[in-house]
Enzyme design. Structure first.
Site, PDB file in Angstrom:
ATOM      1  CB  ALA A  55      -0.934  -0.008   1.201  1.00 16.08           C
TER       2      ALA A  55
ATOM      3  CG  HIS B 285       2.961  -9.341 -16.352  1.00 15.93           C
ATOM      4  ND1 HIS B 285       2.704  -8.359 -17.277  1.00 15.93           N
ATOM      5  CD2 HIS B 285       3.784  -8.771 -15.427  1.00 15.93           C
ATOM      6  CE1 HIS B 285       3.338  -7.253 -16.928  1.00 15.93           C
ATOM      7  NE2 HIS B 285       4.004  -7.474 -15.811  1.00 15.93           N
TER       8      HIS B 285
ATOM      9  CG  ASP C 150       1.106  -7.857 -20.313  1.00 18.10           C
ATOM     10  OD1 ASP C 150       2.303  -7.716 -20.539  1.00 18.10           O
ATOM     11  OD2 ASP C 150       0.660  -8.160 -19.180  1.00 18.10           O
TER      12      ASP C 150
HETATM   13  P1  NAX Z   1       7.234  -0.303  -4.931  1.00 22.01           P
HETATM   14  O1  NAX Z   1       8.596  -0.813  -4.581  1.00 22.01           O
HETATM   15  O2  NAX Z   1       7.023   1.155  -5.147  1.00 22.01           O
HETATM   16  O3  NAX Z   1       6.220  -0.753  -3.765  1.00 22.01           O
HETATM   17  C1  NAX Z   1       6.135  -2.054  -3.299  1.00 22.01           C
HETATM   18  C2  NAX Z   1       5.563  -1.977  -1.897  1.00 22.01           C
HETATM   19  O4  NAX Z   1       5.328  -3.328  -1.490  1.00 22.01           O
HETATM   20  C3  NAX Z   1       6.500  -1.341  -0.895  1.00 22.01           C
HETATM   21  O5  NAX Z   1       5.795  -0.399  -0.108  1.00 22.01           O
HETATM   22  C4  NAX Z   1       6.976  -2.521  -0.063  1.00 22.01           C
HETATM   23  O6  NAX Z   1       7.252  -2.168   1.289  1.00 22.01           O
HETATM   24  C5  NAX Z   1       5.760  -3.438  -0.152  1.00 22.01           C
HETATM   25  N1  NAX Z   1       6.018  -4.840   0.161  1.00 22.01           N
HETATM   26  C6  NAX Z   1       7.113  -5.581  -0.141  1.00 22.01           C
HETATM   27  N2  NAX Z   1       6.981  -6.817   0.362  1.00 22.01           N
HETATM   28  C7  NAX Z   1       5.769  -6.864   0.961  1.00 22.01           C
HETATM   29  C8  NAX Z   1       5.070  -7.866   1.660  1.00 22.01           C
HETATM   30  N3  NAX Z   1       5.608  -9.067   1.879  1.00 22.01           N
HETATM   31  N4  NAX Z   1       3.828  -7.569   2.145  1.00 22.01           N
HETATM   32  C9  NAX Z   1       3.307  -6.357   1.954  1.00 22.01           C
HETATM   33  N5  NAX Z   1       3.932  -5.358   1.319  1.00 22.01           N
HETATM   34  C10 NAX Z   1       5.141  -5.612   0.816  1.00 22.01           C
HETATM   35  O7  NAX Z   1       6.771  -1.176  -6.173  1.00 22.01           O
HETATM   36  P2  NAX Z   1       5.605  -0.872  -7.223  1.00 22.01           P
HETATM   37  O8  NAX Z   1       6.133  -0.032  -8.310  1.00 22.01           O
HETATM   38  O9  NAX Z   1       4.400  -0.417  -6.493  1.00 22.01           O
HETATM   39  O10 NAX Z   1       5.392  -2.328  -7.863  1.00 22.01           O
HETATM   40  C11 NAX Z   1       4.854  -3.381  -7.100  1.00 22.01           C
HETATM   41  C12 NAX Z   1       4.916  -4.696  -7.870  1.00 22.01           C
HETATM   42  O11 NAX Z   1       4.163  -4.624  -9.073  1.00 22.01           O
HETATM   43  C13 NAX Z   1       6.336  -5.102  -8.300  1.00 22.01           C
HETATM   44  O12 NAX Z   1       6.500  -6.493  -8.016  1.00 22.01           O
HETATM   45  C14 NAX Z   1       6.316  -4.886  -9.788  1.00 22.01           C
HETATM   46  O13 NAX Z   1       7.244  -5.732 -10.454  1.00 22.01           O
HETATM   47  C15 NAX Z   1       4.891  -5.250 -10.116  1.00 22.01           C
HETATM   48  N6  NAX Z   1       4.345  -4.815 -11.423  1.00 22.01           N
HETATM   49  C16 NAX Z   1       3.483  -5.644 -12.050  1.00 22.01           C
HETATM   50  C17 NAX Z   1       2.871  -5.320 -13.251  1.00 22.01           C
HETATM   51  C18 NAX Z   1       1.908  -6.253 -13.917  1.00 22.01           C
HETATM   52  O14 NAX Z   1       1.445  -5.920 -15.019  1.00 22.01           O
HETATM   53  N7  NAX Z   1       1.544  -7.401 -13.362  1.00 22.01           N
HETATM   54  C19 NAX Z   1       3.204  -4.050 -13.918  1.00 22.01           C
HETATM   55  C20 NAX Z   1       3.796  -3.011 -13.016  1.00 22.01           C
HETATM   56  C21 NAX Z   1       4.754  -3.526 -11.972  1.00 22.01           C
HETATM   57  O15 NAX Z   1       6.007  -3.706 -12.567  1.00 22.01           O
END
Ligand code: NAX
Length: 326
Positions: free
Chosen positions: A12, A187, A159
């Site tokens: 979040a 993905h 996608d």
């Molecule tokens: P951010 O690094 O900005 O935010 C991730 C957040 O998740 C951080 O606040 C972190 O503390 C939290 N977090 C990490 N481990 C956690 C856990 N075990 N429980 C709860 N929270 C946890 O990343 P963001 O840019 O928001 O991207 C999030 C994810 O989306 C990444 O894995 C990214 O690769 C993935 N994506 C997926 C996409 C898709 O189409 N499926 C596209 C966009 C994005 O790349």
């Protein structure tokens, strides 16, 4: 006014979370007549940032925001959740091998799957966004044996939307007029965006474009590598477009697509020769809160080749996490 529904969002405090939560609270995901309670999960060290986001949510005075909970415990954040959008994941750090990435995320998604199993609504709709999204969704599904497998999905919608906008640009037509677009598989850059069945105003997009080299040498690499291109341009990974795709995915799953095809990563039922249980992108339609795979599409030799590549990648990922699933 309807009774509020509980929407759990993990990660979040992250950048996708920041682009997602305000739109959920404003009613763009579940409708302007559906109050929501947000249940926000993030790591202990991110709780202060989560509080800040909650303060901003309060300051929007959204009429549909009926409550908020923040926690670092999935058992709390998923309590009675009707929807769970799993965004938080372990990113790949420098020098980290694919195997280590799968392992680190396996640890997260086994725990979260079990917490959903033990605490969420029996009808919870789960969308995994955090990468590797398909395999993370597969792990969560396998870790939640008391919930229906069909409740677990992975996000391929970004996608799908990327493909739509490339086709609109190529044909000079409006994105909203494109029907029957499909994305198959993982993905990842191996996904297969398939416009063979797409139409605009009843006319075949494939015939309009009539260029197989553009398909294989321009369109597919552009869609497949779009995430990397965004990082290159912005210095950060896609966030607003990913949040938008998550909104689209849940909106359509919950409220229906009126016959329109969309793409969802779902556990295969064996359709199109994809082994049962593999979390695979399929063209689907949604109605009454359920998705249905579009059936009867011809898979030509080129398409079968592409589908096999993305399937093999998913099977390798699945084998890589098998030991975590007992
Ligand atoms: P951010 O690094 O900005 O935010 C991730 C957040 O998740 C951080 O606040 C972190 O503390 C939290 N977090 C990490 N481990 C956690 C856990 N075990 N429980 C709860 N929270 C946890 O990343 P963001 O840019 O928001 O991207 C999030 C994810 O989306 C990444 O894995 C990214 O690769 C993935 N994506 C997926 C996409 C898709 O189409 N499926 C596209 C966009 C994005 O790349």
């Amino acid at each position: 006014m309807k009774a509020p529904v509980r929407v759990a969002v993990t990660g979040a405090a992250g950048q996708i979370g920041y682009a997602l939560l305000f739109r959920i609270a404003s009613g763009e995901m579940l409708g302007k007549d559906q109050p929501v309670i947000l249940q926000l999960l993030d790591l202990p060290q991110a709780q202060a940032a989560v509080k800040g986001v909650m303060m901003e949510l309060e300051d929007c005075a959204f009429p549909l925001l009926a409550g908020m909970v923040a926690s670092d415990d999935p058992n709390v954040a998923f309590k009675d959740a009707d929807y769970a959008i799993l965004v938080g994941a372990r990113p790949r750090s420098k020098g980290m091998e694919r195997k280590d990435l799968l392992e680190a995320n396996g640890a997260i998604f086994t725990v979260q799957g079990k917490a959903l199993n033990d605490h969420a609504s029996r009808n919870v709709k789960v969308l995994v966004v955090g990468n590797p999204a398909n395999t993370n969704a597969y792990i969560a599904m396998k870790s939640a044996p008391d919930l229906p497998a069909k409740n677990f999905t992975a996000m391929l919608r970004l996608d799908h939307n990327r493909a739509l906008s490339q086709l609109a640009a190529k044909t000079g037509k409006a994105v909203a007029d494109i029907e029957n677009m499909a994305v198959w598989g993982n993905h990842s850059p191996t996904m297969y965006a398939d416009y063979r069945f797409a139409t605009i105003g009843g006319e075949s997009v494939k015939q309009m474009i009539n260029d197989d080299v553009w398909n294989s040498d321009v369109f597919l690499p552009t869609v497949g590598k779009r995430g990397a291109a965004i990082i290159e341009a912005r210095g950060l990974s896609s966030a607003a477009s990913a949040a938008n795709a998550a909104i689209d995915h849940i909106h359509d799953w919950a409220l229906g697509t009126n016959g329109k095809w969309v793409t969802m990563g779902i556990p295969s039922d064996g359709s199109y020769g994809i082994p049962e249980g593999v979390m695979f992108g399929f063209p689907v339609t949604c109605a009454n809160g359920e998705y249905t795979i579009v059936q009867g599409l011809e898979i030509d030799e080129f398409s079968r080749g592409r589908i096999n590549v993305t399937l093999n990648e998913l099977e390798e990922e699945r084998a890589g996490v098998a030991h975590l699933l007992g």
